[in-house]
Design a protein around this motif. Structure first.
Motif, PDB file in Angstrom:
ATOM      1  N   PRO A 166      -0.590   4.315 -16.048  1.00  0.00           N
ATOM      2  CA  PRO A 166      -0.702   5.118 -14.825  1.00  0.00           C
ATOM      3  C   PRO A 166      -1.972   4.781 -14.054  1.00  0.00           C
ATOM      4  O   PRO A 166      -2.993   4.414 -14.631  1.00  0.00           O
ATOM      5  N   MET A 167      -1.886   4.888 -12.745  1.00  0.00           N
ATOM      6  CA  MET A 167      -3.029   4.675 -11.866  1.00  0.00           C
ATOM      7  C   MET A 167      -3.642   6.024 -11.505  1.00  0.00           C
ATOM      8  O   MET A 167      -2.938   7.040 -11.495  1.00  0.00           O
ATOM      9  N   GLU A 168      -4.912   6.008 -11.211  1.00  0.00           N
ATOM     10  CA  GLU A 168      -5.561   7.223 -10.710  1.00  0.00           C
ATOM     11  C   GLU A 168      -4.954   7.568  -9.355  1.00  0.00           C
ATOM     12  O   GLU A 168      -4.636   6.678  -8.562  1.00  0.00           O
ATOM     13  N   GLU A 169      -4.773   8.846  -9.076  1.00  0.00           N
ATOM     14  CA  GLU A 169      -4.224   9.254  -7.796  1.00  0.00           C
ATOM     15  C   GLU A 169      -5.184   8.869  -6.687  1.00  0.00           C
ATOM     16  O   GLU A 169      -6.402   8.997  -6.827  1.00  0.00           O
ATOM     17  N   GLY A 170      -4.652   8.373  -5.598  1.00  0.00           N
ATOM     18  CA  GLY A 170      -5.485   8.009  -4.460  1.00  0.00           C
ATOM     19  C   GLY A 170      -5.153   6.632  -3.923  1.00  0.00           C
ATOM     20  O   GLY A 170      -4.225   5.976  -4.378  1.00  0.00           O
ATOM     21  N   PHE A 171      -5.931   6.212  -2.972  1.00  0.00           N
ATOM     22  CA  PHE A 171      -5.738   4.945  -2.276  1.00  0.00           C
ATOM     23  C   PHE A 171      -6.285   3.787  -3.107  1.00  0.00           C
ATOM     24  O   PHE A 171      -7.360   3.890  -3.684  1.00  0.00           O
ATOM     25  N   HIS A 172      -5.542   2.690  -3.176  1.00  0.00           N
ATOM     26  CA  HIS A 172      -5.975   1.491  -3.902  1.00  0.00           C
ATOM     27  C   HIS A 172      -5.751   0.258  -3.035  1.00  0.00           C
ATOM     28  O   HIS A 172      -4.670   0.081  -2.476  1.00  0.00           O
ATOM     29  N   TYR A 173      -6.767  -0.598  -2.932  1.00  0.00           N
ATOM     30  CA  TYR A 173      -6.568  -1.906  -2.297  1.00  0.00           C
ATOM     31  C   TYR A 173      -5.899  -2.817  -3.313  1.00  0.00           C
ATOM     32  O   TYR A 173      -6.225  -2.790  -4.497  1.00  0.00           O
ATOM     33  N   TYR A 174      -4.957  -3.643  -2.875  1.00  0.00           N
ATOM     34  CA  TYR A 174      -4.337  -4.627  -3.753  1.00  0.00           C
ATOM     35  C   TYR A 174      -3.685  -5.705  -2.909  1.00  0.00           C
ATOM     36  O   TYR A 174      -3.583  -5.582  -1.687  1.00  0.00           O
ATOM     37  N   HIS A 175      -3.263  -6.768  -3.576  1.00  0.00           N
ATOM     38  CA  HIS A 175      -2.546  -7.840  -2.891  1.00  0.00           C
ATOM     39  C   HIS A 175      -1.484  -8.417  -3.823  1.00  0.00           C
ATOM     40  O   HIS A 175      -1.468  -8.128  -5.011  1.00  0.00           O
ATOM     41  N   VAL A 176      -0.615  -9.235  -3.246  1.00  0.00           N
ATOM     42  CA  VAL A 176       0.458  -9.889  -3.994  1.00  0.00           C
ATOM     43  C   VAL A 176       0.159 -11.382  -4.002  1.00  0.00           C
ATOM     44  O   VAL A 176      -0.137 -11.961  -2.955  1.00  0.00           O
ATOM     45  N   THR A 177       0.213 -12.005  -5.185  1.00  0.00           N
ATOM     46  CA  THR A 177       0.035 -13.451  -5.291  1.00  0.00           C
ATOM     47  C   THR A 177       1.390 -14.064  -5.605  1.00  0.00           C
ATOM     48  O   THR A 177       1.993 -13.761  -6.635  1.00  0.00           O
ATOM     49  N   ILE A 178       1.867 -14.900  -4.694  1.00  0.00           N
ATOM     50  CA  ILE A 178       3.153 -15.572  -4.859  1.00  0.00           C
ATOM     51  C   ILE A 178       2.879 -17.068  -4.943  1.00  0.00           C
ATOM     52  O   ILE A 178       2.406 -17.668  -3.972  1.00  0.00           O
ATOM     53  N   ASP A 179       3.120 -17.640  -6.111  1.00  0.00           N
ATOM     54  CA  ASP A 179       2.887 -19.069  -6.346  1.00  0.00           C
ATOM     55  C   ASP A 179       1.496 -19.505  -5.885  1.00  0.00           C
ATOM     56  O   ASP A 179       1.326 -20.565  -5.288  1.00  0.00           O
ATOM     57  N   GLY A 180       0.503 -18.675  -6.123  1.00  0.00           N
ATOM     58  CA  GLY A 180      -0.880 -19.007  -5.795  1.00  0.00           C
ATOM     59  C   GLY A 180      -1.331 -18.562  -4.413  1.00  0.00           C
ATOM     60  O   GLY A 180      -2.520 -18.522  -4.134  1.00  0.00           O
ATOM     61  N   GLY A 181      -0.399 -18.233  -3.530  1.00  0.00           N
ATOM     62  CA  GLY A 181      -0.756 -17.730  -2.199  1.00  0.00           C
ATOM     63  C   GLY A 181      -0.963 -16.231  -2.245  1.00  0.00           C
ATOM     64  O   GLY A 181      -0.236 -15.520  -2.935  1.00  0.00           O
ATOM     65  N   VAL A 182      -1.951 -15.741  -1.513  1.00  0.00           N
ATOM     66  CA  VAL A 182      -2.293 -14.319  -1.534  1.00  0.00           C
ATOM     67  C   VAL A 182      -1.794 -13.659  -0.249  1.00  0.00           C
ATOM     68  O   VAL A 182      -2.085 -14.133   0.853  1.00  0.00           O
ATOM     69  N   PHE A 183      -1.040 -12.549  -0.421  1.00  0.00           N
ATOM     70  CA  PHE A 183      -0.412 -11.870   0.704  1.00  0.00           C
ATOM     71  C   PHE A 183      -0.571 -10.363   0.575  1.00  0.00           C
ATOM     72  O   PHE A 183      -0.742  -9.840  -0.525  1.00  0.00           O
ATOM     73  N   ASN A 184      -0.442  -9.678   1.708  1.00  0.00           N
ATOM     74  CA  ASN A 184      -0.338  -8.215   1.680  1.00  0.00           C
ATOM     75  C   ASN A 184       1.070  -7.853   1.238  1.00  0.00           C
ATOM     76  O   ASN A 184       2.014  -8.612   1.484  1.00  0.00           O
ATOM     77  N   ASP A 185       1.230  -6.706   0.616  1.00  0.00           N
ATOM     78  CA  ASP A 185       2.549  -6.215   0.234  1.00  0.00           C
ATOM     79  C   ASP A 185       3.297  -5.874   1.526  1.00  0.00           C
ATOM     80  O   ASP A 185       2.841  -5.044   2.302  1.00  0.00           O
ATOM     81  N   PRO A 186       4.441  -6.529   1.769  1.00  0.00           N
ATOM     82  CA  PRO A 186       5.156  -6.258   3.016  1.00  0.00           C
ATOM     83  C   PRO A 186       5.706  -4.839   3.110  1.00  0.00           C
ATOM     84  O   PRO A 186       6.025  -4.369   4.197  1.00  0.00           O
ATOM     85  N   GLY A 187       5.800  -4.125   1.999  1.00  0.00           N
ATOM     86  CA  GLY A 187       6.314  -2.770   2.024  1.00  0.00           C
ATOM     87  C   GLY A 187       5.276  -1.708   2.292  1.00  0.00           C
ATOM     88  O   GLY A 187       5.601  -0.577   2.626  1.00  0.00           O
ATOM     89  N   ALA A 188       3.995  -2.068   2.160  1.00  0.00           N
ATOM     90  CA  ALA A 188       2.924  -1.077   2.293  1.00  0.00           C
ATOM     91  C   ALA A 188       2.173  -1.245   3.611  1.00  0.00           C
ATOM     92  O   ALA A 188       2.101  -2.336   4.174  1.00  0.00           O
ATOM     93  N   LEU A 189       1.620  -0.150   4.087  1.00  0.00           N
ATOM     94  CA  LEU A 189       0.757  -0.217   5.268  1.00  0.00           C
ATOM     95  C   LEU A 189      -0.486  -1.040   4.930  1.00  0.00           C
ATOM     96  O   LEU A 189      -0.896  -1.109   3.759  1.00  0.00           O
ATOM     97  N   ASN A 190      -1.102  -1.649   5.924  1.00  0.00           N
ATOM     98  CA  ASN A 190      -2.310  -2.450   5.714  1.00  0.00           C
ATOM     99  C   ASN A 190      -3.533  -1.661   6.164  1.00  0.00           C
ATOM    100  O   ASN A 190      -3.505  -1.032   7.221  1.00  0.00           O
ATOM    101  N   PHE A 191      -4.587  -1.723   5.355  1.00  0.00           N
ATOM    102  CA  PHE A 191      -5.824  -1.039   5.661  1.00  0.00           C
ATOM    103  C   PHE A 191      -6.986  -2.011   5.494  1.00  0.00           C
ATOM    104  O   PHE A 191      -6.947  -2.889   4.614  1.00  0.00           O
ATOM    105  N   TYR A 192      -7.993  -1.875   6.295  1.00  0.00           N
ATOM    106  CA  TYR A 192      -9.190  -2.717   6.197  1.00  0.00           C
ATOM    107  C   TYR A 192     -10.398  -1.807   6.189  1.00  0.00           C
ATOM    108  O   TYR A 192     -10.439  -0.814   6.901  1.00  0.00           O
ATOM    109  N   GLY A 193     -11.372  -2.157   5.388  1.00  0.00           N
ATOM    110  CA  GLY A 193     -12.567  -1.319   5.372  1.00  0.00           C
ATOM    111  C   GLY A 193     -13.559  -1.737   4.339  1.00  0.00           C
ATOM    112  O   GLY A 193     -13.363  -2.560   3.526  1.00  0.00           O
TER     113      GLY A 193
END
Length: 121
Positions: free
Chosen positions: A94-121
């Motif tokens: 389980p993850m702690e409740e709250g906002f978490h930054y993360y990314h998806v790595t597909i074959d070595g390329g790093v991407f934002n999760d297309p299903g989630a909103l994007n946040f910067y900060g």
């Protein structure tokens, strides 16, 4: 000196809490879309215990890993390719409740999760 002690104390509290690891725990199948998903997107999903489930469409990919959560030496949550060429996976704990930054790595390329909103900060 006090700042160094405070940083060490916070680290000990965060990483040594009992009950955080749930090896062998039964994961409830009551997953619901995250409130931070893109409009109309069903994934990522979170269950009542705090586990997170991901679904990524990448039919030609050889490897998909989500950086979020409890992957230890695996470097994240590895997803498994289904017969429908959709990659799915659930965090190891389980993850702690709250906002978490993360990314998806597909074959070595790093991407934002297309299903989630994007946040910067």
């Amino acid at each position: 000196m006090n700042c160094k002690f405070l940083a060490i104390a916070v680290a000990v509290i965060l990483f040594c809490r009992p009950g955080h690891a749930q090896t062998g725990a039964t994961v409830l199948d009551d997953f619901k879309p995250s409130s931070l998903n893109q409009p109309g997107q069903e994934y990522p999903q979170v269950n009542s215990q705090g586990y997170v489930r991901f679904r990524i469409e990448a039919p030609k990919a050889q490897s998909v890993v989500v950086s979020l959560g409890l992957g230890g030496t695996r470097g994240g949550t590895p997803l498994t390719k289904g017969t429908d060429s959709i990659w799915t996976g659930t965090t190891a704990g389980p993850m702690e409740e709250g906002f978490h930054y993360y990314h998806v790595t597909i074959d070595g390329g790093v991407f934002n999760d297309p299903g989630a909103l994007n946040f910067y900060g």
